[in-house]
Design an enzyme around this catalytic site. Sequence first.
Site, PDB file in Angstrom:
ATOM      1  N   LYS A 141      35.567 -25.215  18.598  1.00 59.30           N
ATOM      2  CA  LYS A 141      34.202 -25.698  18.258  1.00 59.30           C
ATOM      3  C   LYS A 141      33.332 -24.460  18.118  1.00 59.30           C
ATOM      4  CE  LYS A 141      33.337 -30.237  18.464  1.00 59.30           C
ATOM      5  NZ  LYS A 141      33.356 -30.870  17.214  1.00 59.30           N
ATOM      6  N   ASN A 150      53.629 -18.382  28.108  1.00 59.96           N
ATOM      7  CA  ASN A 150      53.449 -18.816  26.718  1.00 59.96           C
ATOM      8  C   ASN A 150      52.519 -20.016  26.582  1.00 59.96           C
ATOM      9  OD1 ASN A 150      54.370 -19.464  23.795  1.00 59.96           O
ATOM     10  ND2 ASN A 150      54.892 -21.295  24.977  1.00 59.96           N
ATOM     11  N   ALA A 151      52.487 -20.903  27.599  1.00 60.13           N
ATOM     12  CA  ALA A 151      51.689 -22.137  27.472  1.00 60.13           C
ATOM     13  C   ALA A 151      50.255 -21.784  27.095  1.00 60.13           C
ATOM     14  CB  ALA A 151      51.706 -22.911  28.784  1.00 60.13           C
ATOM     15  N   ASP A 208      56.949 -27.039  31.486  1.00 61.60           N
ATOM     16  CA  ASP A 208      55.956 -27.683  30.607  1.00 61.60           C
ATOM     17  C   ASP A 208      55.371 -28.882  31.336  1.00 61.60           C
ATOM     18  OD1 ASP A 208      54.506 -28.644  28.183  1.00 61.60           O
ATOM     19  OD2 ASP A 208      55.841 -27.245  27.144  1.00 61.60           O
ATOM     20  N   TYR A 266      38.717 -19.679  22.966  1.00 59.07           N
ATOM     21  CA  TYR A 266      40.102 -19.217  22.808  1.00 59.07           C
ATOM     22  C   TYR A 266      40.151 -17.681  22.778  1.00 59.07           C
ATOM     23  CZ  TYR A 266      44.803 -19.112  20.640  1.00 59.07           C
ATOM     24  OH  TYR A 266      46.133 -18.897  20.353  1.00 59.07           O
ATOM     25  N   ARG A 292      58.229 -26.906  23.105  1.00 57.31           N
ATOM     26  CA  ARG A 292      58.195 -26.927  21.633  1.00 57.31           C
ATOM     27  C   ARG A 292      57.616 -25.614  21.106  1.00 57.31           C
ATOM     28  NH1 ARG A 292      52.806 -30.641  20.360  1.00 57.31           N
ATOM     29  NH2 ARG A 292      51.411 -28.871  20.483  1.00 57.31           N
ATOM     30  N   ALA A 308      27.683 -23.203  19.425  1.00 51.98           N
ATOM     31  CA  ALA A 308      26.476 -24.050  19.512  1.00 51.98           C
ATOM     32  C   ALA A 308      26.836 -25.490  19.876  1.00 51.98           C
ATOM     33  CB  ALA A 308      25.726 -24.018  18.181  1.00 51.98           C
ATOM     34  N   ASN A 309      28.052 -25.912  19.547  1.00 50.44           N
ATOM     35  CA  ASN A 309      28.471 -27.304  19.823  1.00 50.44           C
ATOM     36  C   ASN A 309      29.496 -27.394  20.964  1.00 50.44           C
ATOM     37  OD1 ASN A 309      26.974 -28.035  17.561  1.00 50.44           O
ATOM     38  ND2 ASN A 309      28.701 -27.581  16.207  1.00 50.44           N
ATOM     39  N   ASN A 334      37.468 -14.953  15.998  1.00 51.13           N
ATOM     40  CA  ASN A 334      37.710 -15.965  14.970  1.00 51.13           C
ATOM     41  C   ASN A 334      36.640 -17.040  15.084  1.00 51.13           C
ATOM     42  OD1 ASN A 334      39.177 -16.860  12.790  1.00 51.13           O
ATOM     43  ND2 ASN A 334      40.657 -17.995  14.015  1.00 51.13           N
TER      44      ASN A 334
HETATM   45  P1  NAD Z   1      52.092 -25.526  20.932  1.00 47.69           P
HETATM   46  O1  NAD Z   1      50.857 -26.322  21.128  1.00 47.69           O
HETATM   47  O2  NAD Z   1      53.039 -25.932  19.856  1.00 47.69           O
HETATM   48  O3  NAD Z   1      52.915 -25.412  22.307  1.00 47.69           O
HETATM   49  C1  NAD Z   1      52.282 -25.102  23.538  1.00 47.69           C
HETATM   50  C2  NAD Z   1      53.108 -25.673  24.674  1.00 47.69           C
HETATM   51  O4  NAD Z   1      52.402 -25.369  25.897  1.00 47.69           O
HETATM   52  C3  NAD Z   1      53.280 -27.185  24.584  1.00 47.69           C
HETATM   53  O5  NAD Z   1      54.615 -27.548  24.806  1.00 47.69           O
HETATM   54  C4  NAD Z   1      52.366 -27.692  25.696  1.00 47.69           C
HETATM   55  O6  NAD Z   1      52.790 -28.931  26.252  1.00 47.69           O
HETATM   56  C5  NAD Z   1      52.435 -26.543  26.703  1.00 47.69           C
HETATM   57  N1  NAD Z   1      51.275 -26.583  27.616  1.00 47.69           N
HETATM   58  C6  NAD Z   1      49.967 -26.720  27.307  1.00 47.69           C
HETATM   59  N2  NAD Z   1      49.227 -26.776  28.419  1.00 47.69           N
HETATM   60  C7  NAD Z   1      50.079 -26.657  29.477  1.00 47.69           C
HETATM   61  C8  NAD Z   1      49.917 -26.667  30.897  1.00 47.69           C
HETATM   62  N3  NAD Z   1      48.701 -26.801  31.457  1.00 47.69           N
HETATM   63  N4  NAD Z   1      51.014 -26.517  31.668  1.00 47.69           N
HETATM   64  C9  NAD Z   1      52.259 -26.373  31.125  1.00 47.69           C
HETATM   65  N5  NAD Z   1      52.471 -26.384  29.789  1.00 47.69           N
HETATM   66  C10 NAD Z   1      51.397 -26.524  28.967  1.00 47.69           C
HETATM   67  O7  NAD Z   1      51.576 -24.028  20.697  1.00 47.69           O
HETATM   68  P2  NAD Z   1      52.300 -22.789  19.970  1.00 47.69           P
HETATM   69  O8  NAD Z   1      51.748 -22.686  18.599  1.00 47.69           O
HETATM   70  O9  NAD Z   1      53.765 -22.828  20.169  1.00 47.69           O
HETATM   71  O10 NAD Z   1      51.664 -21.563  20.801  1.00 47.69           O
HETATM   72  C11 NAD Z   1      52.311 -20.995  21.933  1.00 47.69           C
HETATM   73  C12 NAD Z   1      51.447 -19.822  22.416  1.00 47.69           C
HETATM   74  O11 NAD Z   1      51.230 -18.887  21.348  1.00 47.69           O
HETATM   75  C13 NAD Z   1      50.062 -20.229  22.899  1.00 47.69           C
HETATM   76  O12 NAD Z   1      49.687 -19.447  24.008  1.00 47.69           O
HETATM   77  C14 NAD Z   1      49.174 -19.929  21.699  1.00 47.69           C
HETATM   78  O13 NAD Z   1      47.851 -19.709  22.067  1.00 47.69           O
HETATM   79  C15 NAD Z   1      49.845 -18.662  21.178  1.00 47.69           C
HETATM   80  N6  NAD Z   1      49.555 -18.381  19.757  1.00 47.69           N
HETATM   81  C16 NAD Z   1      49.995 -19.208  18.769  1.00 47.69           C
HETATM   82  C17 NAD Z   1      49.700 -18.876  17.434  1.00 47.69           C
HETATM   83  C18 NAD Z   1      50.177 -19.715  16.280  1.00 47.69           C
HETATM   84  O14 NAD Z   1      49.916 -19.354  15.121  1.00 47.69           O
HETATM   85  N7  NAD Z   1      50.876 -20.824  16.492  1.00 47.69           N
HETATM   86  C19 NAD Z   1      48.947 -17.756  17.141  1.00 47.69           C
HETATM   87  C20 NAD Z   1      48.509 -16.939  18.184  1.00 47.69           C
HETATM   88  C21 NAD Z   1      48.836 -17.256  19.498  1.00 47.69           C
END
Ligand code: NAD
Length: 449
Positions: free
Chosen positions: A297, A290-291, A243, A355, A222, A300-301, A349
């Site tokens: 949080k 990409n995953a 995934d 993160y 997704r 501190a928490n 952030n």
């Molecule tokens: P999302 O949560 O919509 O999708 C992430 C996908 O990764 C999901 O399908 C999830 O099932 C899969 N995933 C998570 N853990 C996994 C694992 N252990 N093994 C295999 N698959 C796994 O996130 P997104 O918004 O599409 O983000 C995709 C990437 O872009 C991420 O690395 C995120 O940190 C980065 N990112 C997103 C944004 C944003 O604004 N959406 C901004 C900066 C960076």
Amino acid sequence: MTDRYTRLVNGPLKSLVKTLGLPNPVPLRRFPDGAYLSEPVLVLGPGSAADTYAQILLDNGFEVRRKPTSEKLQAVLAFFDEATSPTDLSETALEVGGSLRGLVRSSRVIVFSRDGHIVPERPAAMDPALNATRNGALGLMRSLAHEMRGGGTVNGIVVSDGVPMDAPSAVSTLWFLLSSKSAYVSGQPVHVTTADGDPVSAEAFAGRHLDGRLAVVTGAARGIGAAIAQTLARDGATVVGVDVPQAGDDLARTMNGIGGTALQLDITAEDAGATIAERVGAPIDVLVHNAGITRDKMLANMDAARWDSVIAVNIASQLRMNAQLTESNAWGSAPRVVSLASTSGIAGNRGQTNYAASKAGVIGMVAAGAQPFAAQGGTINAVAPGFIETEMTAKMPTLTREVARRVASLQQGGLPVDVAETIAFLSAGAAGGISGTTLRVCGQNLVGA
Ligand code: NAD
């Protein structure tokens, strides 16, 4: 995931927004809409590289002007590569300024320069005036990006000393930046550090330029990952999407839609890289890490589960997979690895120490990984999205989300496809001269998203 404000200000509230001086985001020109525009490109600046690029543009079917003109323009290319003193910047900079009113909507300004060093890796090796000049060209580029209107962008092509200004990757970067594929990239330098890469024409870049390549995309079920899988497939690649089993249905739907293969696998498994090598069973030309997850949080928490899971998914798994794929001889002849960082890993952030540590880690990994990958004829880079409209960002509190959208120069969030287009560009054979870098896809966002 809908940006209602952008819809309203481009509809019923158009004149009110103008009167009140409110943010005025415009719909961006995105591929395949007008890959390139039809108006002429103005090439400014002295020196042989400007002449060479004027000819390259002509050979690729663009209309070119070499002197300021009153005609409408799709782009201005400004060459500062031969400047050696800050005073050398003025003539071309002011000519660019005088040409801005002629730019059409979704236009481009592209600044060409040589590499300076703001990290003191070789502080004594460079003349201070030369370094001031080169860094000055980038300051101009970044500030002008804040001044653009109508969905226009400004970016830089920065070529290392000793590498021809018209190296294949510099030319392919031009096609990317000129085209609608770079709609949400602004204020960014693209560093070309070697003359590697296969030459590509403007037309081929807009076509199936990844034909015959095998790409593995993690987190492909997704969001941004699905868009990456779809875009790489559109450009000709055969895609294996990875995934977690819990996302199996979504993964199957995405992969069926592009004729790809679904591989259910948790990338934090100790042997994830070896499993991918075995299950894919063919040389891997492109790997997109990409995953990713967030477990926000305040520090501190923060508990160990939140901290450790983010590090495990977002960076530790990538390091292990890269090493296992190398051990398994799983790479194709000139592999391209692209990893997802984030502007949080650059600016930091609030609430995202875990993160940001993982995403700054990604930036560090690709910077250090350039040489080992080059030994195999490959490249490794990162893409740092800013605020992208996905299920993840749809869950943000309304006010935070609105602010995150409007503090970018383009005054709106990006779409998953904007990140995907940048990854497709870095995955191509033509991008062989770009390695170890992190390219932001953030609409020139001022803060970490
Ligand atoms: P999302 O949560 O919509 O999708 C992430 C996908 O990764 C999901 O399908 C999830 O099932 C899969 N995933 C998570 N853990 C996994 C694992 N252990 N093994 C295999 N698959 C796994 O996130 P997104 O918004 O599409 O983000 C995709 C990437 O872009 C991420 O690395 C995120 O940190 C980065 N990112 C997103 C944004 C944003 O604004 N959406 C901004 C900066 C960076």
